[in-house]
Write an enzyme that holds these catalytic residues in place. Sequence first.
Site, short mmCIF file in Angstrom:
data_model
loop_
_atom_site.label_atom_id
_atom_site.label_comp_id
_atom_site.label_asym_id
_atom_site.label_seq_id
_atom_site.Cartn_x
_atom_site.Cartn_y
_atom_site.Cartn_z
N HIS A 122 158.59 19.85 63.28
CA HIS A 122 159.71 18.91 63.46
C HIS A 122 160.90 19.28 62.58
CE1 HIS A 122 159.01 15.86 66.39
NE2 HIS A 122 157.79 15.61 65.96
N GLU B 195 152.68 7.85 58.70
CA GLU B 195 153.23 7.53 60.01
C GLU B 195 152.17 7.78 61.11
OE1 GLU B 195 156.19 10.31 61.18
OE2 GLU B 195 157.00 9.05 62.79
N ASP C 185 153.03 10.96 71.18
CA ASP C 185 154.47 11.21 71.18
C ASP C 185 155.09 11.01 72.56
OD1 ASP C 185 154.62 11.80 68.55
OD2 ASP C 185 154.50 13.98 68.80
#
Lengths: 430, 430
Positions: free
Chosen positions: A262, A327, A361
Site C-alpha cells: 500500500h 486495522e 478489501d
Amino acid sequence: MKLMDMRDTDFGERFAVILSRGEEIDRAVEGSVAEIIADVRSRGDQALLDLTRRFDRLETSSVAELEVGETEIDAALAAVAADDLASLRHAVERVTRFHEKQRQQTWLSTEEPDIMLGQKVTPLERVGIYVPGGKASYPSSVIMNAVPARVAGVREILMVTPTPGGEVNPHVLAAARLSGVDRIFRIGGAQAVAALAYGTATIPRVDKITGPGNIYVATAKKLVFGQVGIDMIAGPSEILVINDGSGDTAHVASDLLSQAEHDELASSILITTDRSFGERVAGEVERQLGLLSRESIARASWESYGAIIVAGSLDEAVAFSNRIAPEHLELAVADPFSLLPAITNAGAIFMGHWTPEAAGDYLAGPNHTLPTGGTARFFSPLSVDDFVKKSSIVCLSEGGLKRLGRDIVRIAGLEGLEAHARSVSIRLDR
Amino acid sequence: MKLMDMRDTDFGERFAVILSRGEEIDRAVEGSVAEIIADVRSRGDQALLDLTRRFDRLETSSVAELEVGETEIDAALAAVAADDLASLRHAVERVTRFHEKQRQQTWLSTEEPDIMLGQKVTPLERVGIYVPGGKASYPSSVIMNAVPARVAGVREILMVTPTPGGEVNPHVLAAARLSGVDRIFRIGGAQAVAALAYGTATIPRVDKITGPGNIYVATAKKLVFGQVGIDMIAGPSEILVINDGSGDTAHVASDLLSQAEHDELASSILITTDRSFGERVAGEVERQLGLLSRESIARASWESYGAIIVAGSLDEAVAFSNRIAPEHLELAVADPFSLLPAITNAGAIFMGHWTPEAAGDYLAGPNHTLPTGGTARFFSPLSVDDFVKKSSIVCLSEGGLKRLGRDIVRIAGLEGLEAHARSVSIRLDR
C-alpha cells in the site's frame, strides 16, 4: 523487518520503533489548511476555481464545469471491459447485502402506557464522499463509501475527486454509477472538503464527509468536524496476523505483503507461537518481494515497519494484538473461532487460513474503511450507522407527568434550575 | 425576543441574527489549549499538578491525592437527603432501562455456508467523563454520561471534575456512586482532557472522553480527537416549540424559559400557526421571567436569542424546524404523532402538551446529552453506541474463497495492487 521474541527483555523497546510510525498532523499543515478553508468560506466558488487551478492545474471558468456530466459517466461505463464491470457489480451487490444487515429501526416502547419512549432513525440528507485522485484512485473506495450511504437512505450522495489531468479514472466513474452516487465534482484537497462542509453557490453543503485522503484532506476533515460529521481520521494501513504454526507460510507471507504494498508507512506484523514458522515466513516474504512490481514500496514498508514476533502462547499473542488494536487482524490458526471472544480491539477480523485480508478489501461484504493506528480501541468500521442519525422520542400523558413530576422537580431543585422545575409544576399544580 | 412572521420578506434576514450565536473555537484559544496538551504529554503528573495549582488554586504534592477517596464518597452519600437520593436513584433506574434498549448484539450470518460474515460488538475498555465544576455542577450530567457507559459494559469509568475549592458537590458524588463511576479525580480543564487522552503515571489513558465543558474543554476534546474518541462538540442549549394554537400558553412559556435559564447564549424559539397564541406566550414569558431567581440570565437569553415565529401552516413549521435542527424539539400540538414522520433533524422530540423538555433532562430515560447548534443534522444523542466499537468478521472456507476469488483478483488488478491479487491466487492456483 525485525524478528523478535515477546519474552526478550528488550522487546518493548524494539517494538516501540514500529509503533512510532503514526504521523501526527503538524501545526504548519494545519495553518495552511485553515487558510484554505477560510478562503473557500469567504469567496466560495471563486476560491474553489483559484485553488483548483493552483493545485490541480485545472482551468475552468465556473465550478459547474467541474461537475462530471452524465454523458461522461455513460462513456466511462461503455469503456470499461465487461468482465471488469461484472466484478465491480458483484462487489456492489455483496457490499450492499452485508450493509443491509446493519440497518437500525426506529422504535417506540409502549410497556408503560403513560410514558412512551423511543428512538427515531433518520438518514442523513446529503453526504460527500472524498475519493483520492491520481495513482491511488480506487473504485473499491467509491463502493465502500457510497453503498452504506445508499443503504442508509441518504437522499443525495456527492463525490469529489481531484483530477490533475481533468480525467476521472473510468473504473472510479463506473463504481460511482453502480453504487448510486448522484453528483461528481472534479475538485479535491482541503478546498473540496471546505466546499462540502460550508457549501458554495454551486456545491451544496453536506451533512457528513467520508473517505480517505492525504494529510491535507485528513487535516481539513478534522478542522471542519463539528460543522459537519466526518467518518474517522485514517492513517497508514496495517495488518497483524496471529499464527499457531498451522497453515502455509507462503500464504501468510502473501497476506503480509498485501498490506506492505500500500505505502511505505504501512505495517505488517506476524505474531506466531512457532519460531520456525516465523523464520520460514520471513524467507517467503523475501522471495515474494522480488515478484512484485511495487517491490520498492513493499520493501520499504517491510524493512521499516514489518515484524515477526514469537509469542509464548496464543493467549499472549491475543493480548498483544488487543494492545496494538490492528486495522486488519488475521487469525491464521487452526481454530479461529476459539480466539474470537477474546479479541477486543480490531477493525476487521479475518478467520482462518482461507480468508486473506484482500477478500475484505473488495468483495466479501464488510466495509474496507477501517480504523487505523490503534484507533480500533474506539472507532468502528464505516457502516450504515455513519449515515443515519437518531432523535430521542419522549411522550408523556398527564398521568405520566404526574408519575415523574415530583422527582423531576426535586432534581431540578438540586441543580438550581427553577424554570425547569416550574415547567413541570405549572402543569401539575392546579 | 422578536415576533416575526415566516411570510414577511425580511424574515430570513431577521432570523439570521438569532442563528449567529454559535461560537466558533478561535485560534487563540486553540493555541493555548495545544500548549497545555503538549505540557501534559511531556511532563505528565507534574504538569497536571502545576496546572491544577494554577487554574484551580488546588495545591497537592501528588496526583494520587487528587483522587476522591471511597470514604469521601461515602460521606457525601450520607450527607445527601434521603428524598434527594431517592430521586437520583429513580433517575438512574429509568435512564438505565432506556439505554438497555440500545444494546446491540454481535451477529454472524450463516446464510452462505462457505462465507460467514458478521459484526462483533465490544465495549470500550476505559472511558473518561468530564463533569464541569462550580456553579454548573450537575448530578444529572454524571448520570447521563456514566449510565450508557455502564450499560455498554465499559470496564472502568473515570470521572474528572475541577474543584476550585477542593470540594466536590455531594449530589455529584452521589450520582457518580449510583451510576457506577469507578474512579474520580479532582482535575479539570484542558489538562484533564489531555491526561485522559494520553495518560500520565497516575491517570490511566482512556479510549473515549465524553461530557460537557467550557470552551477550553471543548477545544481540548476537539484537539485530542483521533487519539481518543469524543462524544460531540456541544454548544449552548436550545429549544424549538412547534404549536398549532392548542394547549396552554403558560406551559409553553415555562418550557421556553427552562432553556433560557441555562445561559445567556441559550436560544428559545416558538413557532406557531396561531399569531394570537404567540402573542399571549410572549406576555406569559414576561410574567414568568419576573418570578425567576435566574431572571437576568434568562432575560438576556430571551432578549438576544428568543423568537416567536408565526407560520402559515404546520408543514411550514416542520420544514423550518428541520432546517434549524434543534437540540430540543417540542411538538406542542393536538396530534404530535402525525408530525413525527416528517421530523428529520432534532436531538430529542417531546410529544404533546404533557411532555415538557425538562422531563427529558432528568428522568424520562433518554439521554440529555444532545446535539446543539444545528448538528442534529448529523450527530445523535449520547447513547450506548458511543461506548462500544465494532469489528467486522469475515470467514471464508476454501469453497468460499473459490467463489469470490476471480472477482477479487480482477478488482485488485484494476487497482494495480498485485500483492492483493497474489494473496488470493497463491491459495487457489495449485
